[in-house]
Structures are given as C-alpha cells and as structure tokens.
Design a protein around this motif. Structure first.
Motif, PDB file in Angstrom:
ATOM      1  N   ASP A  91      30.665 -23.608  54.408  1.00  0.00           N
ATOM      2  CA  ASP A  91      31.438 -24.768  53.953  1.00  0.00           C
ATOM      3  C   ASP A  91      31.686 -24.826  52.446  1.00  0.00           C
ATOM      4  O   ASP A  91      32.662 -25.435  52.011  1.00  0.00           O
ATOM      5  CB  ASP A  91      30.708 -26.066  54.343  1.00  0.00           C
ATOM      6  N   CYS A  92      30.800 -24.266  51.624  1.00  0.00           N
ATOM      7  CA  CYS A  92      30.859 -24.578  50.186  1.00  0.00           C
ATOM      8  C   CYS A  92      31.417 -23.469  49.298  1.00  0.00           C
ATOM      9  O   CYS A  92      31.849 -23.729  48.192  1.00  0.00           O
ATOM     10  CB  CYS A  92      29.478 -24.964  49.681  1.00  0.00           C
ATOM     11  N   GLY A  93      31.375 -22.228  49.745  1.00  0.00           N
ATOM     12  CA  GLY A  93      31.922 -21.134  48.954  1.00  0.00           C
ATOM     13  C   GLY A  93      31.017 -20.614  47.848  1.00  0.00           C
ATOM     14  O   GLY A  93      31.378 -19.668  47.139  1.00  0.00           O
ATOM     15  N   ALA A  94      29.839 -21.227  47.682  1.00  0.00           N
ATOM     16  CA  ALA A  94      28.958 -20.799  46.582  1.00  0.00           C
ATOM     17  C   ALA A  94      28.513 -19.348  46.728  1.00  0.00           C
ATOM     18  O   ALA A  94      28.186 -18.688  45.746  1.00  0.00           O
ATOM     19  CB  ALA A  94      27.735 -21.711  46.523  1.00  0.00           C
ATOM     20  N   CYS A  95      28.508 -18.866  47.945  1.00  0.00           N
ATOM     21  CA  CYS A  95      27.990 -17.516  48.224  1.00  0.00           C
ATOM     22  C   CYS A  95      29.079 -16.449  48.187  1.00  0.00           C
ATOM     23  O   CYS A  95      28.839 -15.309  48.588  1.00  0.00           O
ATOM     24  CB  CYS A  95      27.347 -17.508  49.602  1.00  0.00           C
ATOM     25  N   THR A  96      30.266 -16.812  47.689  1.00  0.00           N
ATOM     26  CA  THR A  96      31.404 -15.877  47.715  1.00  0.00           C
ATOM     27  C   THR A  96      31.105 -14.606  46.922  1.00  0.00           C
ATOM     28  O   THR A  96      30.644 -14.663  45.778  1.00  0.00           O
ATOM     29  CB  THR A  96      32.660 -16.556  47.128  1.00  0.00           C
ATOM     30  N   VAL A  97      31.377 -13.475  47.532  1.00  0.00           N
ATOM     31  CA  VAL A  97      31.357 -12.181  46.838  1.00  0.00           C
ATOM     32  C   VAL A  97      32.663 -11.482  47.191  1.00  0.00           C
ATOM     33  O   VAL A  97      33.391 -11.916  48.087  1.00  0.00           O
ATOM     34  CB  VAL A  97      30.145 -11.308  47.256  1.00  0.00           C
ATOM     35  N   LEU A  98      32.963 -10.412  46.489  1.00  0.00           N
ATOM     36  CA  LEU A  98      34.133  -9.607  46.856  1.00  0.00           C
ATOM     37  C   LEU A  98      33.664  -8.438  47.705  1.00  0.00           C
ATOM     38  O   LEU A  98      32.738  -7.712  47.325  1.00  0.00           O
ATOM     39  CB  LEU A  98      34.863  -9.108  45.616  1.00  0.00           C
ATOM     40  N   ILE A  99      34.299  -8.274  48.856  1.00  0.00           N
ATOM     41  CA  ILE A  99      34.018  -7.116  49.707  1.00  0.00           C
ATOM     42  C   ILE A  99      35.327  -6.356  49.840  1.00  0.00           C
ATOM     43  O   ILE A  99      36.326  -6.902  50.326  1.00  0.00           O
ATOM     44  CB  ILE A  99      33.469  -7.537  51.084  1.00  0.00           C
ATOM     45  N   ASP A 100      35.321  -5.135  49.332  1.00  0.00           N
ATOM     46  CA  ASP A 100      36.557  -4.345  49.248  1.00  0.00           C
ATOM     47  C   ASP A 100      37.690  -5.172  48.637  1.00  0.00           C
ATOM     48  O   ASP A 100      38.833  -5.152  49.109  1.00  0.00           O
ATOM     49  CB  ASP A 100      36.950  -3.790  50.627  1.00  0.00           C
ATOM     50  N   GLY A 101      37.349  -5.918  47.596  1.00  0.00           N
ATOM     51  CA  GLY A 101      38.334  -6.673  46.824  1.00  0.00           C
ATOM     52  C   GLY A 101      38.701  -8.027  47.389  1.00  0.00           C
ATOM     53  O   GLY A 101      39.423  -8.786  46.736  1.00  0.00           O
ATOM     54  N   GLN A 102      38.207  -8.362  48.564  1.00  0.00           N
ATOM     55  CA  GLN A 102      38.557  -9.647  49.181  1.00  0.00           C
ATOM     56  C   GLN A 102      37.393 -10.627  49.059  1.00  0.00           C
ATOM     57  O   GLN A 102      36.238 -10.240  49.299  1.00  0.00           O
ATOM     58  CB  GLN A 102      38.857  -9.456  50.679  1.00  0.00           C
ATOM     59  N   PRO A 103      37.677 -11.890  48.723  1.00  0.00           N
ATOM     60  CA  PRO A 103      36.579 -12.855  48.682  1.00  0.00           C
ATOM     61  C   PRO A 103      36.044 -13.138  50.084  1.00  0.00           C
ATOM     62  O   PRO A 103      36.824 -13.427  50.991  1.00  0.00           O
ATOM     63  CB  PRO A 103      37.228 -14.110  48.078  1.00  0.00           C
ATOM     64  N   ALA A 144      24.599  -8.287  56.642  1.00  0.00           N
ATOM     65  CA  ALA A 144      24.464  -7.204  55.665  1.00  0.00           C
ATOM     66  C   ALA A 144      24.754  -5.844  56.298  1.00  0.00           C
ATOM     67  O   ALA A 144      25.361  -4.964  55.676  1.00  0.00           O
ATOM     68  CB  ALA A 144      23.055  -7.228  55.071  1.00  0.00           C
ATOM     69  N   ILE A 145      24.356  -5.694  57.547  1.00  0.00           N
ATOM     70  CA  ILE A 145      24.462  -4.395  58.202  1.00  0.00           C
ATOM     71  C   ILE A 145      25.917  -3.951  58.378  1.00  0.00           C
ATOM     72  O   ILE A 145      26.216  -2.765  58.494  1.00  0.00           O
ATOM     73  CB  ILE A 145      23.703  -4.453  59.552  1.00  0.00           C
ATOM     74  N   THR A 146      26.848  -4.926  58.329  1.00  0.00           N
ATOM     75  CA  THR A 146      28.271  -4.582  58.477  1.00  0.00           C
ATOM     76  C   THR A 146      28.891  -4.118  57.168  1.00  0.00           C
ATOM     77  O   THR A 146      30.071  -3.761  57.135  1.00  0.00           O
ATOM     78  CB  THR A 146      29.080  -5.802  58.992  1.00  0.00           C
ATOM     79  N   CYS A 147      28.110  -4.144  56.099  1.00  0.00           N
ATOM     80  CA  CYS A 147      28.671  -3.858  54.771  1.00  0.00           C
ATOM     81  C   CYS A 147      28.284  -2.485  54.238  1.00  0.00           C
ATOM     82  O   CYS A 147      28.536  -2.181  53.062  1.00  0.00           O
ATOM     83  CB  CYS A 147      28.215  -4.922  53.776  1.00  0.00           C
ATOM     84  N   ALA A 148      27.669  -1.682  55.083  1.00  0.00           N
ATOM     85  CA  ALA A 148      27.120  -0.415  54.600  1.00  0.00           C
ATOM     86  C   ALA A 148      28.181   0.513  54.031  1.00  0.00           C
ATOM     87  O   ALA A 148      27.895   1.300  53.134  1.00  0.00           O
ATOM     88  CB  ALA A 148      26.348   0.266  55.721  1.00  0.00           C
ATOM     89  N   ASP A 149      29.406   0.435  54.512  1.00  0.00           N
ATOM     90  CA  ASP A 149      30.432   1.347  54.010  1.00  0.00           C
ATOM     91  C   ASP A 149      31.460   0.637  53.130  1.00  0.00           C
ATOM     92  O   ASP A 149      32.562   1.121  52.951  1.00  0.00           O
ATOM     93  CB  ASP A 149      31.140   2.029  55.196  1.00  0.00           C
ATOM     94  N   LYS A 150      31.054  -0.500  52.559  1.00  0.00           N
ATOM     95  CA  LYS A 150      32.008  -1.309  51.788  1.00  0.00           C
ATOM     96  C   LYS A 150      31.580  -1.363  50.314  1.00  0.00           C
ATOM     97  O   LYS A 150      30.434  -1.100  49.985  1.00  0.00           O
ATOM     98  CB  LYS A 150      32.034  -2.728  52.349  1.00  0.00           C
ATOM     99  N   LYS A 151      32.535  -1.773  49.484  1.00  0.00           N
ATOM    100  CA  LYS A 151      32.222  -1.986  48.065  1.00  0.00           C
ATOM    101  C   LYS A 151      32.107  -3.495  47.818  1.00  0.00           C
ATOM    102  O   LYS A 151      33.054  -4.238  48.047  1.00  0.00           O
ATOM    103  CB  LYS A 151      33.325  -1.395  47.177  1.00  0.00           C
ATOM    104  N   ILE A 152      30.932  -3.874  47.359  1.00  0.00           N
ATOM    105  CA  ILE A 152      30.648  -5.302  47.142  1.00  0.00           C
ATOM    106  C   ILE A 152      30.591  -5.558  45.633  1.00  0.00           C
ATOM    107  O   ILE A 152      29.973  -4.794  44.887  1.00  0.00           O
ATOM    108  CB  ILE A 152      29.287  -5.667  47.779  1.00  0.00           C
ATOM    109  N   ILE A 153      31.242  -6.617  45.219  1.00  0.00           N
ATOM    110  CA  ILE A 153      31.148  -7.043  43.814  1.00  0.00           C
ATOM    111  C   ILE A 153      30.586  -8.459  43.783  1.00  0.00           C
ATOM    112  O   ILE A 153      31.090  -9.360  44.465  1.00  0.00           O
ATOM    113  CB  ILE A 153      32.536  -7.036  43.121  1.00  0.00           C
ATOM    114  N   THR A 154      29.541  -8.633  42.990  1.00  0.00           N
ATOM    115  CA  THR A 154      28.983  -9.970  42.770  1.00  0.00           C
ATOM    116  C   THR A 154      29.322 -10.394  41.336  1.00  0.00           C
ATOM    117  O   THR A 154      29.856  -9.607  40.551  1.00  0.00           O
ATOM    118  CB  THR A 154      27.458  -9.983  42.953  1.00  0.00           C
TER     119      THR A 154
END
Ligand code: FES
Ligand code: FES
Length: 161
Positions: free
Chosen positions: A45-57, A65-75
């Motif tokens: 609901d709040c968006g505080a946890c937003t990160v970029l995954i492959d450039g998308q918020p 977490a297990i679905t992100c193994a092949d992705k680029k995450i930006i915090t």
C-alpha cells in the motif's frame, strides 16, 4: 527448502540463502544490510519498499527474493555517485525541501528516477501518476513534485542522469 541464490544489487553480487517465501525487502534489509529500502505497510500500500528491478519500480514487500536471481536490482544506496556525492535527484529533493521524516524518500526517488529514465520530459500529471503508489505522510507532495520537475529540467538541460 532453503536455497543459495545470487542477487545482483547495485551492480554487486550477493550470495544469500533464502526460502521460497522470503520477501525481497527482508533479504535486502536483514540479510544484506541495505537498510535504505524501507518497510512500511508490508502489504503493497505505501511504496516505501520500492526498488528498481531491471529498471522498473517494484514493491519489494510483494516480491519473492527467489524470483530475482537473474535480475538487476537497484536500491537507494545504488544511485549516489561513485565518489559518494549525491545523485542529482537526491540533491533536488534536498533543495526543494521534499524530505521531512525521510521514510518515503528512497521509494519516492526510485519511482521518480524510473519515470525520468524512460520519459525525460514528463508532464506534472505523469509525475503524479508515477509517484501515486508512494505515500508521504509529511510533505503534502507539492515539494516532491517540484523536486522531480526540477530534476527533469536538469536532465533536459545537461543530460544529467
Ligand atoms: S512496505 Fe511495500 S508497499 Fe508498503
Ligand atoms: S517525508 Fe515523511 S513520509 Fe514522506
């Protein structure tokens, strides 16, 4: 069953042991120690946890977490300059008084940066839409929108990103 995965966060690889149910926000904050990503509502609901995954918020509280193994995450820790100085969008937030308690700020900045990365000349309506999933309890949003407009203008003038 626990599993060893590698997460690429801010262009650095982290080996972490996760269960299939572990949330990305918890892994980022607790296992890896990058506490710039905030956990507010924990339910999308709040968006505080937003990160970029492959450039998308993306909401890291709704992402396994297990679905992100092949992705680029930006915090939020990953957007400052290499010399430690702030990213221009962070400067814009400070210059416009768009930060009060700061809890929403990492997610807000990442949502805004993703917008301007794909649309360097957004309308005010597009800015408001881009941050519509990010709740701020303090600022009233006006200064936040001004900060994002100012950063967009800087990108347009100088090509800063
Ligand atoms: S903590 Fe993820 S949306 Fe609130
Ligand atoms: S600055 Fe406090 S919630 Fe946004």
């Amino acid at each position: 069953m626990k599993q060893l995965i590698t997460l690429n966060i801010n262009n650095q690889n982290y080996d972490v042991i996760v269960t299939p149910m572990d949330l990305l926000v918890d892994v980022i904050r607790k296992a890896i120690g990058l506490t710039g990503t905030k956990k507010g509502c924990g339910q999308g609901d709040c968006g505080a946890c937003t990160v970029l995954i492959d450039g998308q918020p993306k909401l890291s509280c709704l992402t396994l977490a297990i679905t992100c193994a092949d992705k680029k995450i930006i915090t939020i820790e990953g957007i400052a300059n290499e010399d430690g100085t702030l990213h221009p969008i962070q400067d814009a937030f400070l210059d416009h008084g768009a930060v009060q308690c700061g809890f929403c700020t990492p997610g807000m900045i990442l949502s805004a940066k993703a917008l301007i990365d794909r649309n360097p000349n957004p309308s005010q309506k597009e800015i408001k839409t881009a941050i519509s999933g990010n709740t701020c309890r303090c600022t009233g949003y006006i200064n936040i929108v001004s900060a994002i407009e100012s950063y967009a203008n800087l990108v347009a003038e100088k090509g800063a990103k």
